[in-house]
Design an enzyme around this catalytic site. Structure first.
Site, mmCIF file in Angstrom:
data_model
loop_
_atom_site.group_PDB
_atom_site.id
_atom_site.type_symbol
_atom_site.label_atom_id
_atom_site.label_comp_id
_atom_site.label_asym_id
_atom_site.label_seq_id
_atom_site.Cartn_x
_atom_site.Cartn_y
_atom_site.Cartn_z
ATOM 1 N N GLY A 11 0.840 -1.211 0.000
ATOM 2 C CA GLY A 11 0.000 0.000 0.000
ATOM 3 C C GLY A 11 0.867 1.251 0.000
ATOM 4 O O GLY A 11 0.589 2.232 -0.692
ATOM 5 N N ASN A 96 -1.951 -11.873 -2.962
ATOM 6 C CA ASN A 96 -1.271 -13.030 -3.534
ATOM 7 C C ASN A 96 -2.185 -14.243 -3.440
ATOM 8 O O ASN A 96 -3.139 -14.251 -2.680
ATOM 9 C CB ASN A 96 -0.017 -13.327 -2.705
ATOM 10 N N ALA A 122 8.187 -4.983 -2.163
ATOM 11 C CA ALA A 122 8.352 -3.927 -1.164
ATOM 12 C C ALA A 122 8.339 -4.561 0.215
ATOM 13 O O ALA A 122 7.626 -5.535 0.449
ATOM 14 C CB ALA A 122 7.221 -2.905 -1.280
ATOM 15 N N ARG A 124 8.881 -3.619 4.708
ATOM 16 C CA ARG A 124 8.878 -2.569 5.728
ATOM 17 C C ARG A 124 9.768 -3.035 6.886
ATOM 18 O O ARG A 124 9.285 -3.712 7.788
ATOM 19 C CB ARG A 124 7.435 -2.377 6.198
ATOM 20 N N LYS A 178 1.223 -17.355 -11.062
ATOM 21 C CA LYS A 178 1.966 -16.946 -9.864
ATOM 22 C C LYS A 178 1.721 -17.938 -8.723
ATOM 23 O O LYS A 178 2.609 -18.215 -7.918
ATOM 24 C CB LYS A 178 1.563 -15.524 -9.456
HETATM 25 N N1 LIG Z 1 4.870 -6.507 -0.371
HETATM 26 C C1 LIG Z 1 5.018 -6.892 -1.619
HETATM 27 O O1 LIG Z 1 6.036 -6.636 -2.258
HETATM 28 C C2 LIG Z 1 3.935 -7.663 -2.331
HETATM 29 C C3 LIG Z 1 4.165 -8.068 -3.658
HETATM 30 C C4 LIG Z 1 3.157 -8.796 -4.318
HETATM 31 C C5 LIG Z 1 1.972 -9.088 -3.667
HETATM 32 N N2 LIG Z 1 1.810 -8.693 -2.366
HETATM 33 C C6 LIG Z 1 0.545 -9.042 -1.722
HETATM 34 O O2 LIG Z 1 -0.088 -7.841 -1.280
HETATM 35 C C7 LIG Z 1 -0.801 -8.076 -0.056
HETATM 36 C C8 LIG Z 1 -0.265 -7.087 1.003
HETATM 37 O O3 LIG Z 1 1.105 -7.387 1.230
HETATM 38 P P1 LIG Z 1 2.021 -6.472 2.154
HETATM 39 O O4 LIG Z 1 3.388 -7.009 2.043
HETATM 40 O O5 LIG Z 1 1.788 -5.048 1.861
HETATM 41 O O6 LIG Z 1 1.432 -6.823 3.605
HETATM 42 P P2 LIG Z 1 1.506 -5.934 4.923
HETATM 43 O O7 LIG Z 1 2.751 -5.143 4.925
HETATM 44 O O8 LIG Z 1 1.212 -6.861 6.054
HETATM 45 O O9 LIG Z 1 0.290 -4.912 4.743
HETATM 46 C C9 LIG Z 1 -1.042 -5.229 4.963
HETATM 47 C C10 LIG Z 1 -1.681 -4.037 5.642
HETATM 48 O O10 LIG Z 1 -3.087 -4.254 5.771
HETATM 49 C C11 LIG Z 1 -3.481 -3.680 7.005
HETATM 50 N N3 LIG Z 1 -4.787 -4.216 7.431
HETATM 51 C C12 LIG Z 1 -5.082 -5.445 7.909
HETATM 52 N N4 LIG Z 1 -6.387 -5.523 8.214
HETATM 53 C C13 LIG Z 1 -6.921 -4.306 7.923
HETATM 54 C C14 LIG Z 1 -8.232 -3.751 8.043
HETATM 55 N N5 LIG Z 1 -9.260 -4.479 8.521
HETATM 56 N N6 LIG Z 1 -8.439 -2.468 7.650
HETATM 57 C C15 LIG Z 1 -7.404 -1.717 7.190
HETATM 58 N N7 LIG Z 1 -6.127 -2.186 7.064
HETATM 59 C C16 LIG Z 1 -5.901 -3.467 7.430
HETATM 60 C C17 LIG Z 1 -2.357 -4.062 7.936
HETATM 61 O O11 LIG Z 1 -2.383 -3.277 9.102
HETATM 62 P P3 LIG Z 1 -1.461 -3.682 10.387
HETATM 63 O O12 LIG Z 1 -0.050 -3.431 9.965
HETATM 64 O O13 LIG Z 1 -1.966 -2.765 11.409
HETATM 65 O O14 LIG Z 1 -1.750 -5.126 10.657
HETATM 66 C C18 LIG Z 1 -1.146 -3.789 7.066
HETATM 67 O O15 LIG Z 1 -0.737 -2.440 7.184
HETATM 68 C C19 LIG Z 1 -0.530 -9.546 0.290
HETATM 69 O O16 LIG Z 1 -1.559 -10.346 -0.188
HETATM 70 C C20 LIG Z 1 0.759 -9.860 -0.452
HETATM 71 O O17 LIG Z 1 0.914 -11.233 -0.739
HETATM 72 C C21 LIG Z 1 2.756 -7.986 -1.683
#
Ligand SMILES: NC(=O)c1ccc[n+]([C@@H]2O[C@H](COP(=O)([O-])OP(=O)(O)OC[C@H]3O[C@@H](n4cnc5c(N)ncnc54)[C@H](OP(=O)(O)O)[C@@H]3O)[C@@H](O)[C@H]2O)c1
Length: 304
Positions: A11, A96, A122, A124, A178
């Site tokens: 995000g 994913n 990405a 964090r 994927k």
């Molecule tokens: N990161 C990548 O590079 C990447 C690449 C390809 C695909 N993806 C896919 O994208 C998705 C997100 O990945 P990510 O790495 O960004 O995960 P992440 O860092 O865990 O981010 C998910 C976010 O969603 C928030 N969240 C959870 N429940 C929520 C709710 N009810 N209302 C509002 N926000 C809420 C979480 O908040 P909290 O932190 O407070 O729990 C967290 O900030 C996954 O399915 C992943 O497989 C990610």
């Protein structure tokens, strides 16, 4: 305004990449989100940028909703948001695996629902930093009829981020491709606690990969996907494992950090398809169970 639900790594990558002032994060249900989300964004070239993203206020007009929650959180997170979103506001799902996208499209059939498959990376490392570790490609396509007219305009709008975005006419197949890779790499890296490339020489991987690929090939054929030979799937998995040999998969990271993994939407999704189609999936089942055993205190539920 482009609203982003899920202020995590992906995000924030979108918020940092889209033109400043055009995005806002959607607060959790019941939360107001007063002060903006401030973080440092490190680009793939090492450049550092300070980013500040406001929270969306009640009544702010939303032209597009990007959903960047984990697959297991998506339906819950969307429930309150969808109630306030005009019925013609398109929603793009970035999760994913598979299963959560279909669940959203079925639950809100009148809404334009799109899905994205992205190879952007990405992470964090701490609350105030986001690292865009690797540039990739993003494909966007319609999950339902209502979304068809929106695909082109959304691809154009998201291309203003400078990220590489493509229109995909068969997003389900793209997500399946994927899924094959994730199902063949992620659980092994989590169970063996190793980098992607190291799975290839492990006995555990060698003992299970051919049966796993046979299960996946049978499930793909039973679910309208191109019938691939298991050896072809194995080759695809091993090419990616070699090309990303030093990377840590998200499943391994989640397990090490004690977070819920997305196993229910990867190998767990394949197990559920097997049950529906009467196709045995003992290797997918074993991998799903073993990954869940790595975090026994976390309840993992399929999202829909
Ligand atoms: N990161 C990548 O590079 C990447 C690449 C390809 C695909 N993806 C896919 O994208 C998705 C997100 O990945 P990510 O790495 O960004 O995960 P992440 O860092 O865990 O981010 C998910 C976010 O969603 C928030 N969240 C959870 N429940 C929520 C709710 N009810 N209302 C509002 N926000 C809420 C979480 O908040 P909290 O932190 O407070 O729990 C967290 O900030 C996954 O399915 C992943 O497989 C990610």
């Amino acid at each position: 305004m482009i609203a982003i639900l899920g202020a995590g790594a992906l995000g924030r990558l979108w918020a940092a990449s889209l033109p400043a002032g055009e995005t806002a994060f959607v607060p959790r249900a019941g939360a107001s989100g007063n002060s903006p989300v401030d973080f440092q964004f490190q680009g793939p070239d090492g450049s550092i940028q300070d980013v500040s993203v406001p929270w969306q206020a009640l009544g702010d007009p939303v032209s597009l909703l990007l959903v960047t929650t984990k697959a297991g959180d998506t339906q819950n997170a969307l429930t309150s948001v969808m109630a306030t979103l005009p019925g013609n506001t398109p929603v793009v799902l970035f999760q994913n695996g598979l299963g959560s996208q279909q669940a959203v499209a079925q639950r809100w059939p009148g809404h334009p629902v799109l899905a994205a498959s992205t190879t952007e990376g990405a992470n964090r490392p701490d609350a105030g930093t986001v690292i865009h570790a690797g540039s990739g490609q993003t494909w966007i396509g319609a999950m339902n009829e209502a979304a068809q007219p929106y695909v082109g305009p959304i691809v154009q709008q998201l291309a203003t981020s400078g990220l590489s975005i493509h229109r995909e006419s068969d997003i389900l197949s793209r997500l399946w491709q994927k899924l094959v890779i994730n199902a063949g790499i992620n659980p092994f890296t989590a169970i063996l606690n190793c980098a992607n490339g190291e799975i290839l020489t492990s006995e555990f991987y060698q003992q299970n990969i051919d049966s796993l690929c046979s299960e996946i090939a049978a499930l793909m054929a039973a679910n309208g996907q191109t019938k691939e030979r298991p050896q072809v799937l194995r080759q695809q998995i091993e090419t990616v494992a070699e090309n990303t040999a030093r990377n840590t998969s998200s499943m391994r990271s989640d397990t090490l950090a004690g977070r819920k993994t997305e196993i229910d939407f990867i190998n767990g999704y394949l197990v559920r398809l097997g049950i529906d189609a009467g196709i045995p999936t003992p290797v997918n089942q074993m991998l799903t169970e073993q990954v869940k055993l790595l975090s026994p205190n976390i309840q993992e539920q399929p999202d829909g």
